[in-house]
Design an enzyme around this catalytic site. Structure first.
Site, short mmCIF file in Angstrom:
data_model
loop_
_atom_site.label_atom_id
_atom_site.label_comp_id
_atom_site.label_asym_id
_atom_site.label_seq_id
_atom_site.Cartn_x
_atom_site.Cartn_y
_atom_site.Cartn_z
N THR A 189 -9.93 -16.95 -31.45
CA THR A 189 -10.99 -18.02 -31.83
C THR A 189 -10.18 -18.89 -32.38
OG1 THR A 189 -12.79 -16.73 -31.84
CG2 THR A 189 -12.59 -18.41 -33.46
N LYS A 194 -9.18 -1.45 -37.49
CA LYS A 194 -10.44 -2.18 -36.93
C LYS A 194 -11.76 -1.48 -35.99
CE LYS A 194 -10.88 -6.16 -38.16
NZ LYS A 194 -11.50 -6.75 -38.95
N TYR A 240 -3.84 -2.95 -37.11
CA TYR A 240 -5.25 -3.70 -37.05
C TYR A 240 -6.22 -3.39 -36.33
CZ TYR A 240 -7.91 -8.16 -36.42
OH TYR A 240 -8.69 -9.44 -36.64
#
Ligand code: UDP
Length: 314
Positions: A177, A151, A147
């Protein structure tokens, strides 16, 4: 206005779909439903200006789409640690081949491009507060690298399209979030704690619970993403809530919001789990005039109410 959103059936993507549809835009959503949920899009099926393509982003072809998008948002990717560990190659592909596909569509349409990057580009940070000019501390061969490095590559590719082809690109570094639209079983700490608390199970605290995160409510994040899309900013911008909590403090907040004590069960800390995370949001404040408005307590209350209603209906 025409907007293309990859990952529109996911948590953040579906909120972006809702925002732009409510603005009267024509919205094209691409999602292969690997980790997204079609139920997130159910309310929008009736909008005549909404189009859904069930496809892998990397398989998108120009003939599937109109040519005149104003905005291309690349939000597709597994994002919860258990999910990107379950789909490591898909995660790397959607952030590499998928990002390039979305960038080339933005280039042809001369559209603004927005890439959803992450605080994970900072890895396990050596600095207590992460500013965008911190290069990070990432284990390139650890389990989370699928990941984090994907990214980081996605950011590099985005900057390369900006530098080589003049594409109007923006990069959001999204910190933790939460809110309605998450899957209760996606494995992240807030949905885990909510589903455990609502079903009377102990809350699973990994390690000693002394690691910290800074939790941003979804409505605040969407406002930030939209402001970034509307701006001409090319350098990465942190979007997150700078209020920092340890996992143990999160348990206390949950207990405060629910008005009862909660049992805790300690589990092993996952490998390379970052010890701390807190965004410096001064660039977002200065460039976008953005800062979060919803406290953790208020956001947890809204999220718990939402999930209580869903569970009550099922
Ligand atoms: N965590 C936890 N219990 C859980 C799930 C996660 O204690 O049931 C911890 C996890 O180890 C991490 C933090 O909560 O330190 C946030 O984890 P999450 O998976 O939500 O996101 P991350 O920031 O690690 O991507």
């Amino acid at each position: 206005m025409k907007v293309l959103i990859s990952g529109g059936a996911g948590f953040i993507g579906s909120h972006m779909v809702a925002y732009y549809l409510n603005q009267g835009a024509e919205v094209w959503c691409v999602d292969n439903l690997l980790t997204g949920s079609e139920s997130n899009l159910a309310p929008y099926a009736v909008f005549p200006n909404f189009h859904f393509l069930r496809l892998d982003v990397a398989d998108l072809k120009e003939e599937h789409l109109p040519a005149d998008f104003n905005l291309v948002c690349h939000l597709a990717s597994p994002a919860s640690p258990p999910e990107y560990l379950k789909y490591p190659l898909e995660t790397m592909r959607v952030n590499s081949a998928g990002t390039e596909k979305m960038l080339s569509l933005a280039q042809k349409a001369q559209a603004r491009f927005l890439y959803s990057s992450t605080s994970e580009v900072y890895g396990d940070p050596e600095v207590p507060v992460q500013r965008e000019d911190y290069w990070g501390h990432v284990n390139p061969v650890g389990p989370r690298s699928v990941y984090d490095e994907a990214k980081r590559f996605g950011e590099a590719l985005t900057m390369a399209y900006h530098r080589c082809y003049g594409v109007n690109t923006g990069i959001a570094r999204i910190f933790n979030t939460y809110g309605p639209g998450m899957k209760l079983n996606d494995g992240r700490v807030i949905p885990n704690f909510i589903s455990q608390a609502l079903s009377g199970r102990p809350l699973t605290v990994y390690g000693e619970g002394s690691q910290s995160r800074s939790f941003c409510y979804i409505d605040d994040l969407v406002r930030g993403l939209v402001l970034l899309a509307d701006s001409g900013e090319h350098w990465p911008v942190n979007l997150g809530n700078p209020e920092e909590f340890t996992v143990k403090q999160l348990v206390e907040k949950m207990s405060q919001v629910l008005g009862r004590p909660l049992k805790v069960e300690f589990k092993p800390l996952p490998e390379d789990d970052p010890k701390r995370r807190k965004p410096d949001i001064s660039r977002a404040q200065r460039i976008l005039g953005w800062q979060p408005q919803i406290s953790l307590e208020e956001g947890l209350r809204k999220t718990i109410n939402h999930f209580q209603k869903i569970i009550g209906r099922s």
